[in-house]
Design an enzyme around this catalytic site. Structure first.
Site, PDB file in Angstrom:
ATOM      1  N   GLU A 411       0.628  -1.025  -0.065  1.00  0.00           N
ATOM      2  CA  GLU A 411      -0.051  -0.122   0.127  1.00  0.00           C
ATOM      3  C   GLU A 411       0.893   1.309  -0.046  1.00  0.00           C
ATOM      4  O   GLU A 411       0.479   2.148   0.707  1.00  0.00           O
ATOM      5  CB  GLU A 411      -0.988   0.175   1.202  1.00  0.00           C
ATOM      6  CG  GLU A 411      -1.893  -1.108   1.554  1.00  0.00           C
ATOM      7  CD  GLU A 411      -2.853  -1.527   0.305  1.00  0.00           C
ATOM      8  OE1 GLU A 411      -2.872  -0.551  -0.546  1.00  0.00           O
ATOM      9  OE2 GLU A 411      -3.572  -2.628   0.225  1.00  0.00           O
ATOM     10  N   GLY A 412       2.079   1.094  -0.538  1.00  0.00           N
ATOM     11  CA  GLY A 412       3.034   2.376  -0.405  1.00  0.00           C
ATOM     12  C   GLY A 412       3.729   2.033   0.691  1.00  0.00           C
ATOM     13  O   GLY A 412       3.359   1.950   1.725  1.00  0.00           O
TER      14      GLY A 412
END
Length: 603
Positions: A411-412
């Site tokens: 998710e980054g």
């Protein structure tokens, strides 16, 4: 004020927590769950305890079939369609309830939690949020009921954090009926058993990528690499996916041409807060396992739970879990309220949910970073409490620690999210959505003014702590305001300064969330009932002050010189000064004794 009657006026915009005071009455807490939410929570817990927890060891043996089998069982309970509107065979529940499901699914195992999150989040949401009515009717019911499983194909060998630089190509056919996709994707969760993928590719030399709904058909030029050999999440299917002249009908383009980057980023906003949720019950169960072991393990004729060194660890683990939970549900309810306000104003479900989550993208990034790092620390201390046994694969901590490690990457990465939350806040200020300039100017004036020497009245619960939160907000405004003034648009080139500013922002939001939750509950249930929660809120704030002091000092001396530096360092000292230091050892003992006596995470 009743949480159900919040209006747009009462609800702070994303990022405004920094410049506006939030009253405890306006914060949603886990103690506010309604009966339907409690029933959903209990059914998820029962599913995990019955179907997954007893088979935990099997997940370490790369049993991908087990993950798929249990996903089907989760589908039978309706868990895959919690957030999907009822017209597409989902349960149509609100954002808080979907967070609750993700939270308690996380207690299972990292493998199952990842498969569940990839399917219900980035595998399904892009269609529900960006799909045409025809696309939603065709695909979403299959995904909501578990007839089909979804995956999300964004990352490429040369395009990780720089997602928009992907080289996968989509070429329109001469007759204009389909696109041919060619390229390679990697780290694709659920690839081994998915029926459908959200695939991102570039058309011609477009600046931005485009999203496509691609059915997984090996006869249509789709092939898979072997299952990846990974540090953790061993039974989560993770493969490379290769597209070779894969034909995708033009009607399967998702949203508009060139809108793929926007789809990807908005899907990740949802994924970030859900990832925070997906770290919560994992922490609770690690704490419970650790305290069970500490109560049973006898050394020097004494259970190790009675030793101060172990009490310290248990208290810190419990505190992080409590604070993460407080902040996650605070933000989740803000998002839900914003979605409801937009829908009541006439927006479609798609538009309302998209804009609702996008509004709190800053908080989503804050939570992703804070809670994933707390989970990693919790599992690490869990190993330490187990001692030599903790290092053994026969004990539960070793796999928990390995599974936790990925949460700081997907998710980054946490580094990307740190820089994002500060960057997004500055952009909001420039658009006039959050007034940073006015408060920052006041702080600058205060630095040159004469400080008050009056002795404040701290007789009310959290009076000093809330004043400290207000002062910590001044620290952020002082550091970030001066940095923006000095560097302007070039601030994004000064990544270490952004990282330091982000840590200040993160600690403010997390500490404030715990204080507001505890204050609200102390008012309605009585302070005596919240003794340990009060201790946790104070303990977390104490650490937050230390972290903010250190990171702010690092930032100040990196860009300020001479009189400006001296003045800012004096301001920092003033803004991080306690009148009455909390007794940290006493706070830890209060928390630990509650956890140890109940032999579980009890809050």
């Amino acid at each position: 004020m009743n949480d159900e009657t919040k209006t747009q006026k009462d609800l702070l915009r994303g990022g405004q927590f920094l410049v506006k005071e939030t009253s405890a009455e306006n914060v949603f807490t886990p103690e506010d769950f309604n009966e339907e939410q409690k029933m959903m929570r209990d059914s998820v817990r029962e599913f995990v305890d019955r179907e997954i927890w007893p088979r935990k060891e099997e997940f370490e043996k790369k049993n991908y079939e087990l993950t798929e089998e249990l996903m089907k069982k989760a589908a039978e309970l309706g868990l895959l369609g919690v957030s999907v509107p009822e017209e597409y065979d989902g349960l149509g529940m609100g954002f808080v309830t979907t967070m609750l499901v993700v939270d308690h699914i996380s207690g299972a195992t990292g493998s199952f939690s990842t498969a569940f999150g990839a399917h219900t989040g980035i595998g399904t949401l892009p269609i529900t949020l960006y799909g045409t009515e025809e696309q939603k009717q065709k695909y979403v019911p299959k995904l909501a009921t578990g007839e089909w499983f979804g995956a999300y194909a964004l990352t490429e060998p040369g395009a990780g954090s720089d997602a928009n630089s992907g080289k996968t190509k989509a070429v329109l056919s001469d007759d204009g009926k389909y696109y041919s996709i060619n390229g390679q994707k990697m780290w694709i969760s659920n690839a081994g058993f998915c029926d459908l993928m959200i695939v991102f590719a570039r058309i011609e030399d477009d600046k931005n990528i485009t999203g496509f709904i691609v059915e997984n058909d090996p006869e249509n030029g789709i092939s898979m690499g072997e299952e990846e050999k990974k540090l953790g999440i061993h039974s989560s299917s993770t493969r490379q996916v290769f597209f070779n002249e894969t034909k995708v009908p033009v009607e399967n383009m998702l949203s508009e041409r060139g809108n793929g980057f926007k789809i990807a980023m908005n899907a990740l906003n949802v994924g970030r807060i859900k990832l925070a949720g997906a770290c919560l019950d994992a922490q609770r169960r690690v704490i419970t396992s650790a305290v069970n072991y500490a109560n049973d393990r006898v050394q020097f004729k004494t259970p190790i739970a009675k030793f101060g060194a172990i009490k310290s660890k248990i208290a810190e683990m419990a505190t992080s879990a409590y604070v993460g939970e407080s902040a996650s549900y605070r933000a989740a309810k803000d998002i839900e309220d914003r979605i409801n306000i937009r829908q009541e104003a006439g927006a479609s479900h798609q538009e309302a949910e998209l804009k609702g989550v996008e509004e709190y993208a800053i908080e989503c990034s804050i939570l992703k970073v804070a809670v994933s790092e707390d989970l990693q620390n919790c599992t690490d201390e869990g190993i330490q409490i187990y001692g030599g046994m903790g290092f053994s694969a026969d004990a539960p901590m070793e796999s928990a620690w390995r599974d936790a490690r990925i949460t700081r990457i997907y998710e980054g990465t946490n580094e990307i999210n740190r820089m994002l939350c500060v960057g997004m806040l500055i952009k909001k200020a420039m658009k006039g959505h959050v007034d940073l300039l006015g408060p920052a100017t006041k702080v600058a004036d205060e630095l040159t003014g004469i400080p008050s020497f009056e002795t404040p009245d701290y007789s009310e619960l959290f009076a000093e702590e809330k004043e400290m939160i207000a002062k910590l907000k001044k620290v952020f405004l002082m550091v970030a305001g001066s940095a923006v003034q000095k560097y302007g648009p070039q601030l994004e080139d000064h990544q270490q300064l952004l990282l330091a500013s982000a840590d200040i922002l993160i600690e403010i939001y997390m500490a404030e969330s715990a204080i507001l939750r505890t204050e609200k509950n102390a008012k309605r249930f009585g302070e005596d009932s919240q003794k340990e929660q009060i201790a946790m809120a104070k303990l977390y704030l104490y650490h937050a002050v230390d972290t903010i002091n250190s990171r702010a000092k690092e930032g100040i001396i990196s860009f300020a010189e001479g009189d400006e530096q001296r003045m800012m360092l004096m301001g920092l000292k003033r803004f991080t000064k306690y009148q009455n230091h909390p007794n940290v050892v006493e706070l830890r003992n209060t928390i630990a004794e509650k956890v140890i006596s109940e032999n579980k995470y009890p809050f």
